[in-house]
Write a protein that holds these residues in place. Structure first.
Motif, mmCIF file in Angstrom:
data_model
loop_
_atom_site.group_PDB
_atom_site.id
_atom_site.type_symbol
_atom_site.label_atom_id
_atom_site.label_comp_id
_atom_site.label_asym_id
_atom_site.label_seq_id
_atom_site.Cartn_x
_atom_site.Cartn_y
_atom_site.Cartn_z
ATOM 1 N N TRP A 199 -4.860 3.636 -20.768
ATOM 2 C CA TRP A 199 -3.476 4.347 -20.510
ATOM 3 C C TRP A 199 -2.726 4.720 -21.862
ATOM 4 N N PHE A 200 -2.578 3.781 -22.579
ATOM 5 C CA PHE A 200 -1.872 3.810 -24.287
ATOM 6 C C PHE A 200 -2.602 4.794 -24.869
ATOM 7 N N ILE A 201 -3.748 4.876 -24.724
ATOM 8 C CA ILE A 201 -4.550 5.783 -25.800
ATOM 9 C C ILE A 201 -4.432 7.117 -25.338
ATOM 10 N N PHE A 202 -4.648 7.351 -24.056
ATOM 11 C CA PHE A 202 -4.479 8.932 -23.421
ATOM 12 C C PHE A 202 -3.396 9.481 -22.975
ATOM 13 N N GLY A 244 -3.438 8.391 -12.393
ATOM 14 C CA GLY A 244 -2.575 9.072 -11.996
ATOM 15 C C GLY A 244 -1.465 8.733 -10.853
ATOM 16 N N ILE A 245 -1.973 7.740 -9.986
ATOM 17 C CA ILE A 245 -0.996 7.122 -9.276
ATOM 18 C C ILE A 245 -0.028 6.425 -10.051
ATOM 19 N N ALA A 246 -0.293 5.706 -11.096
ATOM 20 C CA ALA A 246 0.813 5.152 -11.790
ATOM 21 C C ALA A 246 1.703 6.281 -12.610
ATOM 22 N N SER A 247 1.319 7.267 -12.775
ATOM 23 C CA SER A 247 1.969 8.304 -13.225
ATOM 24 C C SER A 247 3.176 8.710 -12.376
ATOM 25 N N PHE A 248 2.513 8.940 -11.313
ATOM 26 C CA PHE A 248 3.295 9.437 -10.233
ATOM 27 C C PHE A 248 4.382 8.676 -10.015
ATOM 28 N N LEU A 301 3.778 10.150 -23.467
ATOM 29 C CA LEU A 301 4.743 10.110 -22.429
ATOM 30 C C LEU A 301 6.024 9.436 -23.359
ATOM 31 N N ALA A 302 5.555 8.290 -24.089
ATOM 32 C CA ALA A 302 6.553 7.555 -24.780
ATOM 33 C C ALA A 302 7.474 8.367 -25.883
ATOM 34 N N PHE A 303 6.526 9.369 -26.567
ATOM 35 C CA PHE A 303 6.976 10.455 -27.355
ATOM 36 C C PHE A 303 8.003 11.362 -26.642
ATOM 37 N N ALA A 304 7.637 12.001 -25.337
ATOM 38 C CA ALA A 304 8.846 12.600 -24.343
ATOM 39 C C ALA A 304 10.155 11.889 -24.438
ATOM 40 N N PHE A 354 22.825 7.488 -21.750
ATOM 41 C CA PHE A 354 21.603 7.989 -21.056
ATOM 42 C C PHE A 354 20.485 7.986 -22.113
ATOM 43 N N ALA A 355 20.853 8.137 -23.239
ATOM 44 C CA ALA A 355 19.745 7.992 -24.443
ATOM 45 C C ALA A 355 19.212 6.631 -24.234
ATOM 46 N N TRP A 356 20.161 5.625 -24.227
ATOM 47 C CA TRP A 356 19.650 4.124 -24.347
ATOM 48 C C TRP A 356 19.063 3.668 -23.049
ATOM 49 N N ALA A 357 19.206 4.364 -21.936
ATOM 50 C CA ALA A 357 18.481 4.063 -20.628
ATOM 51 C C ALA A 357 17.013 4.549 -20.902
ATOM 52 N N ASN A 358 16.975 5.891 -21.521
ATOM 53 C CA ASN A 358 15.695 6.544 -21.852
ATOM 54 C C ASN A 358 14.832 5.744 -22.662
ATOM 55 N N LEU A 359 15.240 5.097 -23.889
ATOM 56 C CA LEU A 359 14.483 4.249 -24.647
ATOM 57 C C LEU A 359 14.151 3.092 -23.967
ATOM 58 N N LYS A 360 14.742 2.561 -22.860
ATOM 59 C CA LYS A 360 14.299 1.292 -22.073
ATOM 60 C C LYS A 360 13.160 1.478 -21.306
ATOM 61 N N MET A 361 12.739 2.759 -20.954
ATOM 62 C CA MET A 361 11.848 3.255 -20.224
ATOM 63 C C MET A 361 10.371 3.315 -20.977
ATOM 64 N N ILE A 362 10.569 3.141 -22.237
ATOM 65 C CA ILE A 362 9.544 3.522 -23.102
ATOM 66 C C ILE A 362 8.348 2.270 -22.859
#
Length: 135
Positions: free
Chosen positions: A73-76, A38-42, A81-84, A101-109
């Protein structure tokens, strides 16, 4: 320029990604064992809401616990989040202005898939391609 990009990002993608990360973080904090997730998600949510001018780097002191945590994390949460991120990137890429912005979004995956053992730092400190973590 970073501020302008961050404002545009917040309006078109940042708020929704932040909300997704916050929901995932609250769900993870409900169970006592998954509070570190949860902390990592925040932490990632705060990065997703205002990403320009910051970058994600590997922490040199991350160990086996981070690797095991990343598998869970990857499983649950990571896949969802990567799909989002992919869905938001697709929506942004429809317009010519949204392509960067789409490219920046893909770099967050990668950070969305395996966030443990990562650190978010200002990009200004990473001007030569590396960053030394202060000890």
């Amino acid at each position: 320029m970073k501020t302008l990009l961050n404002i545009i990002w917040f309006v078109f993608a940042g708020f929704w990604l932040w909300l997704t990360y916050m929901i995932a973080g609250v769900i993870m904090c409900i169970f006592i064992v998954t509070i570190p997730f949860g902390i990592a998600s925040f932490r990632l949510g705060n990065f997703a809401v205002w990403p320009f001018g910051r970058t994600v780097i590997d922490r040199p002191d991350a160990g086996t616990a981070s690797a095991i945590g990343n598998v869970l994390w990857f499983i649950f949460a990571g896949i969802w989040l990567a799909f989002a991120h992919v869905a938001t990137a697709f929506a942004l890429a429809i317009t010519i202005i949204g392509i960067p912005f789409a490219w920046a979004n893909l770099k967050m995956i990668p950070a969305a898939l395996v966030p443990l053992g990562k650190q978010i730092v200002k990009s200004d400190n990473n001007s030569q391609g590396y960053y030394q973590v202060p000890r």
